[in-house]
Each structure stands twice: as C-alpha cells, then as structure tokens.
Design a protein around this motif. Structure first.
Motif, PDB file in Angstrom:
ATOM      1  N   GLU A  88      58.833  38.189 111.903  1.00 37.31           N
ATOM      2  CA  GLU A  88      58.579  38.374 113.340  1.00 37.31           C
ATOM      3  C   GLU A  88      58.886  37.111 114.141  1.00 37.31           C
ATOM      4  OE1 GLU A  88      54.495  39.631 113.470  1.00 37.31           O
ATOM      5  OE2 GLU A  88      54.957  41.513 112.428  1.00 37.31           O
ATOM      6  N   ARG A  89      58.572  35.971 113.586  1.00 35.22           N
ATOM      7  CA  ARG A  89      58.718  34.723 114.339  1.00 35.22           C
ATOM      8  C   ARG A  89      60.121  34.142 114.316  1.00 35.22           C
ATOM      9  NH1 ARG A  89      52.907  31.800 113.223  1.00 35.22           N
ATOM     10  NH2 ARG A  89      51.688  33.472 114.165  1.00 35.22           N
ATOM     11  N   ASN A 119      62.707  35.207 115.602  1.00 37.39           N
ATOM     12  CA  ASN A 119      63.368  35.399 116.892  1.00 37.39           C
ATOM     13  C   ASN A 119      62.529  34.929 118.073  1.00 37.39           C
ATOM     14  OD1 ASN A 119      65.721  36.550 115.730  1.00 37.39           O
ATOM     15  ND2 ASN A 119      64.553  38.409 115.378  1.00 37.39           N
ATOM     16  N   CYS A 120      61.498  34.149 117.808  1.00 36.56           N
ATOM     17  CA  CYS A 120      60.663  33.603 118.882  1.00 36.56           C
ATOM     18  C   CYS A 120      61.317  32.362 119.478  1.00 36.56           C
ATOM     19  CB  CYS A 120      59.276  33.247 118.334  1.00 36.56           C
ATOM     20  SG  CYS A 120      58.282  34.692 117.911  1.00 36.56           S
ATOM     21  N   ASP A 121      60.659  31.779 120.426  1.00 31.85           N
ATOM     22  CA  ASP A 121      61.116  30.551 121.067  1.00 31.85           C
ATOM     23  C   ASP A 121      60.933  29.383 120.098  1.00 31.85           C
ATOM     24  OD1 ASP A 121      61.552  28.315 122.639  1.00 31.85           O
ATOM     25  OD2 ASP A 121      60.094  28.869 124.182  1.00 31.85           O
ATOM     26  N   ALA A 136      61.076  29.827 114.035  1.00 31.86           N
ATOM     27  CA  ALA A 136      62.250  29.945 114.904  1.00 31.86           C
ATOM     28  C   ALA A 136      63.006  28.619 114.978  1.00 31.86           C
ATOM     29  CB  ALA A 136      61.831  30.397 116.302  1.00 31.86           C
ATOM     30  N   SER A 153      57.565  28.116 118.006  1.00 28.38           N
ATOM     31  CA  SER A 153      57.493  28.675 116.658  1.00 28.38           C
ATOM     32  C   SER A 153      58.273  27.795 115.685  1.00 28.38           C
ATOM     33  CB  SER A 153      58.064  30.092 116.630  1.00 28.38           C
ATOM     34  OG  SER A 153      58.240  30.522 115.290  1.00 28.38           O
TER      35      SER A 153
END
Length: 112
Positions: A13-14, A16-18, A25, A22
């Motif tokens: 999930e993380r 594709n975070c900022d 990411a 993260s």
C-alpha cells in the motif's frame, strides 16, 4: 505469521505514497539498488548484533532485515507466499542435501 502478512500489505500500500511521508515510497523512488544495499546493511548489523550485541539488539536488527527483505521482494513483485512455499518445499531436507542439489552448488560446496 499474520504479522508478516499484514506487513506485506502495508508495504504494498505504501509503495505509491508520498516519499516525503513514507519510507517505503522513498525506497521505491530511490530504486532497487538502494533497497538491496539497505538490506545488506541491515544483514551486517544483524550479524554484529548476533556476535556482540544483546538479545534485544539482535531482535531489533532481525526485524529490520525482515522488513527490508519484504520491501525488496515487493519491488520484484514476489509475494511472501512464494517464499513460504519454497521453505515448505525444503522442509525435512537437510541443508547440506538441499544445497548440494542446486545447479553448480556441488563445485561451490568444495570451494567453501
């Protein structure tokens, strides 16, 4: 085991975070070579902790190794279930026997 499955989901999930918020990411942005180096660093730290650290030091470093390994597996799109299936395949087989059955391992075993 549930902890590792949940960690795998969080890592996925993380990715594709900022990268500013993260670590997963950020590692993805930095690329696979950085991720591999970080896993190597954590593995060395685990070895040092095993030889000269406390039990708590080794537990912490082992957690870091697992986390970074799972992040690298996710980057390669390898699921934890595949790693667990390989461990299950090896169950009941001596480590020496299993290693000898790998291609080119017979020559490598003599060099060790």
């Amino acid at each position: 085991m549930d902890t590792l499955a949940r960690l795998e989901q969080v890592i996925l999930e993380r990715r594709n975070c900022d990268p500013e918020t993260s670590y997963v990411a950020l590692m993805k942005r930095e690329g696979r070579p950085m991720m591999a180096r970080k896993l190597g660093e954590e593995a060395v730290e685990a070895v040092v902790a095993a030889l000269s650290g406390s039990d708590e030091d080794l537990v912490g470093e082992a957690a870091d190794v697992l986390f970074h390994l799972m992040a690298l597996l996710a980057d390669r799109e390898i699921v934890l279930a595949d790693v667990l299936a390989e461990l299950e395949r090896r169950e009941g087989i001596s480590g020496i026997e299993e290693k000898a059955g790998r291609p080119n391992e017979k020559e490598n075993a003599r060099a060790d």
